[in-house]
Enzyme design. Structure first.
Site: not given
Ligand code: LLP
Length: 432
Positions: A290-293, A334, A361-362, A391
């Site tokens: 499940e790639p997001g980033r 973070y 304003c912070e 993100y």
């Molecule tokens: N699958 C699950 C169940 C997850 O909880 C996440 C991310 C992903 C996949 C995707 O992960 P990635 O490939 O994007 O690393 N807001 C934070 C990141 C929170 C990630 C939460 N879960 C940031 O800005 O770094």
């Protein structure tokens, strides 16, 4: 340049996927999110091909759309043949509105409401990634009412610490997500799921964290998950067909971050999994990730306009921009590191440290500290923050009643407005 889709043209302007960011800033205004669509598509293709090749023909990636969720991104994912993971009914709603096939959607979350479950099942959702017993019972009951058996994966916590920072570390035993293997809760919920009339248990999911730069934590997670799968087969005669190893492959935000090659990382994880399966005479499961980033982060750049410069003798220098924590809260939340440059003076050496401050304003509203910029930045210069595709828009807010910036996608040398800039009227859209 940090990534190969970024360059500097003859005018000394930063380009993203060949497009002049200064021209785009003038055309669309700032703050402005830019997204290199071709790069996102190329990453999808890398994951799709590599997962089939190294894990087997049924294996494939799901785009973790929490990283960047808007209609256009689901269209891209769909065109590329990706499945998607959604974490809320809102993400599900947008995916469906974009025409995404419900059967290829996986619905995550640790606190799904009965309404969420009804909405998803009524929409023909493919899979729930089921977090806990309450949810399991709710899904089964509603599926029975509808006369179906709902496909699910059960979320487990394998107890891995991938040495990432705590806020994004989700695979440890002490976690709000899933059922721990070591406490026996994973086995207990599996037994329950196997016997539920409305449930078709396909397999198991884990997600160990984010910003991971090598294959080792994924291989460790695969070891623990496969040991569990082998135990289930030996003890209950249940052979799970799907193993979802979650997201988390890291991305380079600054020169200090390593570079991670997706193809070779997946190859190593695939070889490791084949070895465990061979040793245990277990059929290689369908593997999901499940790639997001790593799909969207380095396709994104945010452009701001510098509004003010302030030097505090004996202390430091600030540049204040027309955006900040509402469009990028990651430093405030973070302490995340970014790389900045002046988009209209991208050919000048970065040598003077600045604190880049937002407009809220912070005092914690910063994009970063000790960020190197060319000498003598000026009011009106365009400041580019690199690697903002993940993100940023997804976590953006209207804090201080600041409208969210637009998203412009760049593909094949053409720019397209994918999300328009919010207006002041939008800020009051829900007010009575
Ligand atoms: N699958 C699950 C169940 C997850 O909880 C996440 C991310 C992903 C996949 C995707 O992960 P990635 O490939 O994007 O690393 N807001 C934070 C990141 C929170 C990630 C939460 N879960 C940031 O800005 O770094």
């Amino acid at each position: 340049m940090l990534h190969d889709n970024l360059s500097v043209n003859a005018a000394g302007h930063l380009t993203v996927n060949g497009a002049d960011t200064v021209e785009l800033a003038e055309k669309y205004g700032t703050p402005l999110y830019l997204l290199d669509e071709d790069r996102v598509r190329a990453k999808c293709r890398t994951y799709l091909r590599a997962m089939k090749e190294y894990f087997g023909p049924e294996s494939h990636p799901l785009y973790a759309s929490k990283a960047l969720s808007f209609k256009g991104i689901y269209k891209i994912a769909s065109e590329e043949g990706m499945s998607v993971d959604v974490v809320s009914p809102g993400e599900l709603y947008i995916a469906l509105a974009a025409g995404f096939d419900a059967g290829n959607i996986y619905f995550h979350g640790n606190a799904k409401t009965m309404d969420d479950i009804r909405f998803a099942i009524d929409s023909g959702l493919g899979y729930f990634v089921c977090d806990n017993e309450t949810e399991l019972r709710r899904i089964s009951d509603y599926a029975v009412e509808k006369g179906i058996r709902q496909k699910i994966l059960l979320r487990l916590t394998p107890g891995i610490d991938p040495h990432t920072f705590d806020a994004v570390n989700t695979g440890k035993v002490d976690s709000k997500f899933g059922s721990a293997i070591t406490t026996g809760q994973a086995e207990a919920i599996t037994k329950l799921a196997m016997d539920m009339p409305g449930i078709e248990l396909r397999g198991f999911h884990c997600h160990i964290g984010s910003q991971i730069f090598d294959e080792k934590p994924f291989c460790d997670a695969a070891d623990l998950m496969m040991t569990f799968l082998v135990m289930l087969r030996d003890k209950y005669g249940f052979t799970a067909s799907t193993l979802n190893l979650g997201g988390g492959i890291g991305v380079r935000y600054t020169e200090a971050d390593p570079y991670i090659d997706i193809d070779s990382t997946l190859k190593l994880i695939g070889a490791h999994l084949h070895k465990i399966c061979d040793e245990n005479n277990f059929p290689m499961p369908q593997v999901l990730m499940e790639p997001g980033r790593s799909l969207v982060a380095d396709a994104g750049v945010t452009i701001y306009t510098i509004q003010n410069i302030k030097n505090i003798p004996g202390f430091k220098s600030y540049t204040a921009i027309d955006g900040g924590m509402p469009d990028n809260p990651r430093y405030a939340l973070y302490g995340s590191r970014y790389t900045v440059l002046l988009a209209n003076r991208a050919d000048e050496a970065a040598e003077v440290p600045f604190t880049v401050a937002g407009r809220c304003c912070e005092s914690g509203d910063l994009i970063g500290e000790n960020m190197l910029l060319p000498k003598d930045p000026k009011v009106g210069d365009y400041l580019a923050v690199l690697v903002t595709g993940a993100y940023n828009y997804a976590m953006a807010s209207n804090y201080n009643c600041i409208p969210r910036p637009p998203i412009v996608m760049i593909a094949d040398g053409k720019d397209t407005l994918a999300v328009r800039r919010e207006t002041y009227a939008d800020l009051m859209g829900c007010h009575n």
